[in-house]
Design a protein around this motif. Structure first.
Motif, mmCIF file in Angstrom:
data_model
loop_
_atom_site.group_PDB
_atom_site.id
_atom_site.type_symbol
_atom_site.label_atom_id
_atom_site.label_comp_id
_atom_site.label_asym_id
_atom_site.label_seq_id
_atom_site.Cartn_x
_atom_site.Cartn_y
_atom_site.Cartn_z
ATOM 1 N N UNK A 80 6.353 4.999 8.496
ATOM 2 C CA UNK A 80 6.182 4.154 6.734
ATOM 3 C C UNK A 80 7.263 3.113 6.886
ATOM 4 N N UNK A 81 6.845 2.144 6.017
ATOM 5 C CA UNK A 81 7.736 1.011 5.613
ATOM 6 C C UNK A 81 7.491 0.712 4.070
ATOM 7 N N UNK A 82 8.582 1.078 3.247
ATOM 8 C CA UNK A 82 8.647 0.615 1.893
ATOM 9 C C UNK A 82 9.126 -0.894 1.627
ATOM 10 N N UNK A 83 8.730 -1.370 0.751
ATOM 11 C CA UNK A 83 9.268 -2.829 0.315
ATOM 12 C C UNK A 83 10.701 -3.120 0.639
ATOM 13 N N UNK A 84 11.089 -4.082 1.386
ATOM 14 C CA UNK A 84 12.247 -4.466 1.618
ATOM 15 C C UNK A 84 13.182 -3.622 2.636
ATOM 16 N N UNK A 85 12.424 -2.396 3.213
ATOM 17 C CA UNK A 85 13.288 -1.557 3.813
ATOM 18 C C UNK A 85 12.609 -1.525 5.365
#
Length: 117
Positions: free
Chosen positions: A38-43
């Motif tokens: 998974x990829x969260x915003x800004x991470x």
């Protein structure tokens, strides 16, 4: 060619559940370990769960999701699943499945999961 197509994302309230699916094609699905990221915003993109090839008897999870997420596979359907429960706002991210075939990583297009009231 190898293709991975995720589905099942959406908007869910905190504490809710979702099941993600990743339909695979172009390779002998049962032979390969499958992964959810998974990829969260800004991470950075992070590994969420892994399931071993063949029967899928070995699974591993990121500490942040242990006890809440379950990865599984159906080799007859060439599909890997991620059952997510007790969702938290910090689970909000784009979720991807990944497979490494012959030394090359293949990714799906991702499915958005948003946890919000």
């Amino acid at each position: 060619q190898v293709q991975l197509v995720e589905s099942g994302g959406g908007l869910v309230q905190p504490g809710g559940s979702l099941r993600l699916s990743c339909a695979a094609s172009g390779f002998t699905f049962s032979w390969y370990e499958m992964n959810w990221y998974r990829q969260a915003p800004g991470k950075q993109r992070e590994l969420v769960a892994v399931i071993s090839r063949f029967s899928g008897g070995i699974t591993n999870y990121a500490d942040a999701v242990k006890g809440r997420f379950t990865i599984s596979r159906d080799n007859a359907k060439n599909t890997v699943y991620l059952q997510m429960s007790s969702l938290k706002s910090e689970d909000t991210a784009v979720y991807y499945c990944k497979v490494n075939v012959n030394g090359r990583d293949y990714w799906g297009q991702g499915t958005q999961v948003t946890v919000s009231s």
